[in-house]
Design an enzyme around this catalytic site. Structure first.
Site, mmCIF file in Angstrom:
data_model
loop_
_atom_site.group_PDB
_atom_site.id
_atom_site.type_symbol
_atom_site.label_atom_id
_atom_site.label_comp_id
_atom_site.label_asym_id
_atom_site.label_seq_id
_atom_site.Cartn_x
_atom_site.Cartn_y
_atom_site.Cartn_z
ATOM 1 N N ARG A 198 0.875 -1.187 0.000
ATOM 2 C CA ARG A 198 0.000 0.000 0.000
ATOM 3 C C ARG A 198 0.900 1.221 0.000
ATOM 4 O O ARG A 198 1.773 1.344 0.852
ATOM 5 C CB ARG A 198 -0.913 0.034 1.234
ATOM 6 C CG ARG A 198 -1.542 1.413 1.460
ATOM 7 C CD ARG A 198 -2.585 1.460 2.562
ATOM 8 N NE ARG A 198 -3.818 0.832 2.141
ATOM 9 C CZ ARG A 198 -4.996 1.032 2.723
ATOM 10 N NH1 ARG A 198 -5.112 1.865 3.733
ATOM 11 N NH2 ARG A 198 -6.069 0.414 2.298
ATOM 12 N N HIS A 247 -7.517 0.751 -6.161
ATOM 13 C CA HIS A 247 -7.704 -0.003 -4.906
ATOM 14 C C HIS A 247 -8.449 -1.305 -5.260
ATOM 15 O O HIS A 247 -9.611 -1.484 -4.887
ATOM 16 C CB HIS A 247 -8.494 0.857 -3.914
ATOM 17 C CG HIS A 247 -8.474 0.355 -2.506
ATOM 18 N ND1 HIS A 247 -7.674 -0.690 -2.083
ATOM 19 C CD2 HIS A 247 -9.167 0.760 -1.407
ATOM 20 C CE1 HIS A 247 -7.878 -0.898 -0.789
ATOM 21 N NE2 HIS A 247 -8.778 -0.045 -0.351
ATOM 22 N N GLN A 263 -10.461 -3.700 -2.810
ATOM 23 C CA GLN A 263 -11.717 -3.112 -2.312
ATOM 24 C C GLN A 263 -12.876 -3.431 -3.259
ATOM 25 O O GLN A 263 -13.991 -3.723 -2.829
ATOM 26 C CB GLN A 263 -11.545 -1.588 -2.172
ATOM 27 C CG GLN A 263 -12.797 -0.862 -1.719
ATOM 28 C CD GLN A 263 -13.149 -1.106 -0.267
ATOM 29 O OE1 GLN A 263 -12.304 -0.985 0.601
ATOM 30 N NE2 GLN A 263 -14.405 -1.440 0.016
HETATM 31 N N1 NVA Z 1 -9.749 7.408 -1.394
HETATM 32 C C1 NVA Z 1 -9.425 6.897 -0.075
HETATM 33 C C2 NVA Z 1 -9.733 5.441 0.010
HETATM 34 C C3 NVA Z 1 -9.531 4.841 1.382
HETATM 35 C C4 NVA Z 1 -9.836 3.381 1.427
HETATM 36 C C5 NVA Z 1 -7.966 7.175 0.225
HETATM 37 O O1 NVA Z 1 -7.118 6.932 -0.637
HETATM 38 O O2 NVA Z 1 -7.677 7.646 1.330
HETATM 39 N N1 CP Z 2 -11.243 0.605 2.831
HETATM 40 C C1 CP Z 2 -9.958 0.546 3.240
HETATM 41 O O1 CP Z 2 -9.031 0.313 2.468
HETATM 42 O O2 CP Z 2 -9.792 0.751 4.569
HETATM 43 P P1 CP Z 2 -8.391 0.910 5.323
HETATM 44 O O3 CP Z 2 -7.777 2.200 4.854
HETATM 45 O O4 CP Z 2 -8.750 0.925 6.790
HETATM 46 O O5 CP Z 2 -7.517 -0.253 4.975
#
Ligand code: NVA
Ligand code: CP
Length: 330
Positions: A106, A133, A136
């Site tokens: 990540r 992502h 997800q």
């Molecule tokens: N768009 C958000 C998604 C979090 C799961 C981010 O990148 O922070």
């Molecule tokens: N939805 C998601 O990726 O959550 P986290 O940022 O908590 O991993």
């Protein structure tokens, strides 16, 4: 279907049949977990979990899923590892490939996870980048399938910043699986035009459609799913909140929009969500800009139409499916 050895970097790399395979496998693994049926398909193996950004769901999902699969996991964060500061992505990839059978990453740019995969000799899985992502979306689609019984033909409306990881990935996922995708936002928040073109071609092959709309009432009409995400993503400066609130406030998911959707419509969100003041940033920005919630009202978030916690649980089952498939060839 044998996906052993494949990287899981973005859904664009997979066929609809392969995506369906991940969903079917996740449903099977969920059944096994709920019924206490052992499924240690990765016994004796290990996975490295690199998190350059914070996480609750994704990290927990990878760790619990690894444990259930009989696999060890090692969490590496930017503070306690050499990654980036003292060791390049290419060197890290080759070091970790000697110790682990899979690597989750990540971080920021999609180019970084792609580079990691290029140099690693074990499967690399994208746990979120600025652009995509993909794990997800598997959880989201498993949840939609559980709720409605099918994916093809679902009217899926994404409200808010559609040019970031969630908007991009949901558009790709909908195109692949034949959902009708609508991004509802001011024009400057629409996804990159090249990605849109690619998705339009994919959607045409799979019976889906891609549409953009700036009027929230027109956009949400006939929606089966209304989806949103935070207005300011991880890694963005706090200074952008003011502009985002000004631009995206009309796209907040509220009861008027849910009532405007199709009968039986559901609300979804990848989480975390700013639906009240029970977070430090939610409170700080709420006080500063005079709002009690951001991308979704507390009323919708807590309503019967909200399936966000089922969706969150499905992160674990779908991530487990990805690891079982690419690491063990299940
Ligand atoms: N768009 C958000 C998604 C979090 C799961 C981010 O990148 O922070
Ligand atoms: N939805 C998601 O990726 O959550 P986290 O940022 O908590 O991993």
């Amino acid at each position: 279907m044998n996906l052993k050895g494949r990287d899981f970097l973005k859904l664009l790399d997979f066929t609809p049949e392969e995506i369906e395979y991940f969903l079917d496998l996740a449903a099977d693994l969920k059944y096994k977990k709920k019924n206490g049926i052992p499924h240690e398909y990765c016994r004796g193996k290990n996975v490295a979990l690199i998190f350059e950004k914070t996480s609750t769901r994704t990290r927990s999902s990878f760790e619990v899923a690894a444990h259930d699969l009989g696999m060890g996991s090692t969490y590496l964060n930017p503070t306690d590892s050499q990654i980036g500061k003292k060791e390049s992505i290419a060197d890290t990839a080759r070091v970790l490939s000697g110790m682990f059978e899979g690597i989750e990453y990540r971080g920021y740019g999609q180019d970084l996870v792609e580079e990691l995969a290029e140099y690693a000799s074990v499967p690399v899985m994208n746990g979120l980048t600025n652009e995509f992502h993909p794990t997800q979306i598997l959880a989201d689609f498993l949840t939609i399938r559980e709720h409605f019984g099918y994916l093809k033909g679902i009217n899926f409306v994404y409200m808010g910043d559609a040019r970031y990881n969630m908007g991009n990935s949901l558009m790709v996922g909908c195109a692949k699986m034949g959902l009708n995708f609508v991004a509802c936002a001011p024009e400057k928040y629409f996804p990159d035009s090249e990605l849109v073109e690619t998705c339009r071609e994919i959607a045409a092959e799979n019976g889906g459609s891609i549409r953009f709309e700036s009027d929230p009432m027109v956009g949400t009409k006939n929606a089966n799913v209304i989806y949103t995400d935070v207005w300011v993503s991880m890694g963005e400066p706090l200074a952008v909140w003011e502009e985002r609130i000004n631009d995206l406030a009309p796209y907040q998911v509220n009861s008027a929009l849910m009532d405007n959707a199709a009968e039986g419509a559901v609300f979804m969100h990848c989480l975390p969500a700013y639906h009240d003041w029970k977070t430090t940033i939610g409170k700080e920005m709420g006080e500063k800009f005079g709002r009690d919630s951001m991308e979704v009202t507390d009323e919708v978030f807590e309503s019967d139409a909200s399936i966000v916690f089922q969706e969150a649980e499905n992160r674990m089952h779908t991530i487990k499916a990805v690891m079982a498939a690419v690491i063990a060839g299940v």
